[in-house]
Design an enzyme around this catalytic site. Structure first.
Site, PDB file in Angstrom:
ATOM      1  N   ASP A 115      39.776  -0.906  -8.138  1.00  0.00           N
ATOM      2  CA  ASP A 115      39.525  -1.391  -9.500  1.00  0.00           C
ATOM      3  C   ASP A 115      40.397  -2.591  -9.832  1.00  0.00           C
ATOM      4  O   ASP A 115      41.397  -2.863  -9.159  1.00  0.00           O
ATOM      5  CB  ASP A 115      39.775  -0.271 -10.520  1.00  0.00           C
ATOM      6  CG  ASP A 115      41.230   0.165 -10.567  1.00  0.00           C
ATOM      7  OD1 ASP A 115      41.850   0.304  -9.495  1.00  0.00           O
ATOM      8  OD2 ASP A 115      41.758   0.352 -11.681  1.00  0.00           O
ATOM      9  N   GLU A 134      43.243   2.797 -10.411  1.00  0.00           N
ATOM     10  CA  GLU A 134      44.703   2.680 -10.353  1.00  0.00           C
ATOM     11  C   GLU A 134      45.259   2.005 -11.598  1.00  0.00           C
ATOM     12  O   GLU A 134      46.292   2.390 -12.127  1.00  0.00           O
ATOM     13  CB  GLU A 134      45.105   1.879  -9.109  1.00  0.00           C
ATOM     14  CG  GLU A 134      46.604   1.892  -8.810  1.00  0.00           C
ATOM     15  CD  GLU A 134      47.380   0.756  -9.466  1.00  0.00           C
ATOM     16  OE1 GLU A 134      48.622   0.815  -9.450  1.00  0.00           O
ATOM     17  OE2 GLU A 134      46.769  -0.179 -10.045  1.00  0.00           O
TER      18      GLU A 134
HETATM   19 ZN   LIG Z   1      47.494  -3.091  -8.121  1.00  0.00          ZN
END
Ligand SMILES: [Zn+2]
Length: 399
Positions: A77, A170
């Protein structure tokens, strides 16, 4: 072998922005487009790979079983700060040290970012000024995918068993939520989620949050003498009881802080949200203590006011784990030494998925991927550093 930068451009063009305002996992389904592409590319190389029910991509490359099984992790992401994907990244070959005009409005300039001067003569990939590049962490993914391609096509080379995982979400702090240590089946692992490739990170903040709710006494301001207790003013007073030097804008390196992130309220009720950060657990405890003391002071001074504190621990410095088991650090340090590469160990002023994974039992320091100025329009990647990290990982796996 496909060039690493070509892989990178392909992944960057896919929008994989995660979202904090989502109740699904992964938080945005578009991340699965990249997950499935990576799986297909791995399968096309003849490698075993899967996308699990949460969108994590796992891949195994068997190797010399007398060697430690090494995991490589990157996240798919991009940060929800600016849109990613759907644009043409631009190559700057042999960077001359001058301004790089991104578009009519924005210029990437060494006057604003002096460290650009370190990249003279290198190849940079920059944005169009309206998107983030997504080098965080698609540079990490591109390097790992190059490693996979290399060993899929060079089966005769002796190397450690390799375990790959690409995670979603994340950037919204959920990358490790569904990470499966058992399935990963590695002895040690590395996230490729840092910037400069001459940095090895194995220290991060200890983190806590504190929600402060202050209840005052409301009354018509015309009749308020000796009666009104304004919760907004008490909030200011509360904040002034904390160490004024311990705020993000006055700290760096190993200095921790209390950060007032949000404040909202009125005369009757006011709420403040803080995050508390320190590399040293003991000092973090003292920071928590200072909140309790401030509460006491306010309540003693204003017996009719109420201060409610909600202190929560968030994550822990992975260093404490490595104090007992430092094999993952020793191995990568040894690799840098054997390659005659200089490295520094810089404490991360934040958390990493690697820290959470470390405490799940898989020690996981963080390595650089060549990315710079992440989370914004000035983000750029140094192509030579992606190749450097590729060589470092190869050496790590073969020695
Ligand atoms: Zn990162």
């Amino acid at each position: 072998m496909e060039k690493i930068e070509n892989k990178f451009i392909r992944y960057v063009k896919i929008d994989t922005e995660s979202s904090e305002n989502s109740s699904t996992y992964p938080s945005t389904s578009k991340q699965l487009i990249l997950a499935n592409l990576l799986k297909d590319e791995l399968n096309n190389l003849g490698l075993e790979a899967e996308v699990d029910e949460f969108g994590l991509v796992y891949c195994k490359i068997e190797g010399d079983n007398s060697k430690k099984k090494i995991g490589l992790i990157a996240h798919m992401d991009t940060a929800p700060t600016l849109p990613g994907g759907n644009f043409e990244p631009r190559f700057i070959y042999n960077y001359d040290g001058n301004d790089i005009k991104l578009n009519e409005k924005y210029t990437l300039s060494p006057k604003q970012f002096p460290t650009l001067k370190n990249e003279i003569n290198k190849t940079l990939i920059v944005t169009d000024g309206e998107h983030l590049l997504g080098g965080d962490d698609k540079a990490g993914i591109a390097i790992i995918m190059a490693i996979c391609e290399y060993y899929a096509k060079n089966k005769d080379i002796n190397h450690a068993p390799i375990r790959i995982c690409f995670t979603p979400d994340e950037e919204i702090g959920s990358g490790a939520d569904h990470f499966d240590v058992k399935k990963m089946d590695a002895d040690i692992a590395y996230t490729l989620d840092g910037g400069e490739t001459n940095q090895i990170n194995y220290e991060n903040f200890n983190a806590a949050s504190c929600k402060v709710q202050i209840q005052g006494v409301g009354i018509h301001p015309g009749d308020a003498k000796d009666k009104m207790i304004n919760a907004i003013l008490l909030s200011v007073e509360f904040n002034n009881l904390l160490n004024p030097e311990m705020i993000p804008s006055k700290t760096e390196g190993y200095q921790g802080f209390n950060h007032l992130e949000e404040i909202s309220g009125d005369v009757e009720n006011c709420t403040m949200s803080y995050i508390l950060r320190n590399h040293d657990e003991n000092i973090l405890s003292q920071q928590k203590e200072s909140f309790l003391k401030a509460k006491e002071t306010i309540e003693n001074k204003y017996p009719l006011a109420k201060v409610n504190l909600e202190i929560k621990d968030q994550y822990r410095n992975m260093k404490y784990y490595f104090d007992k088991d430092d094999l993952a650090i020793k191995k990568i340090q040894e690799t840098y030494k054997q390659l005659n590469l200089h490295y520094t160990s810089v404490p991360i002023r934040g958390g990493t998925d690697g820290a959470r994974i470390t405490y799940m039992g898989l020690p996981c320091p963080n390595l650089g991927n060549g990315d710079r100025l992440c989370h914004g329009r000035f983000e750029h990647v140094v192509v030579q550093e992606m190749y450097e990290m590729f060589e470092i990982i190869k050496h790590l796996l073969e020695n």
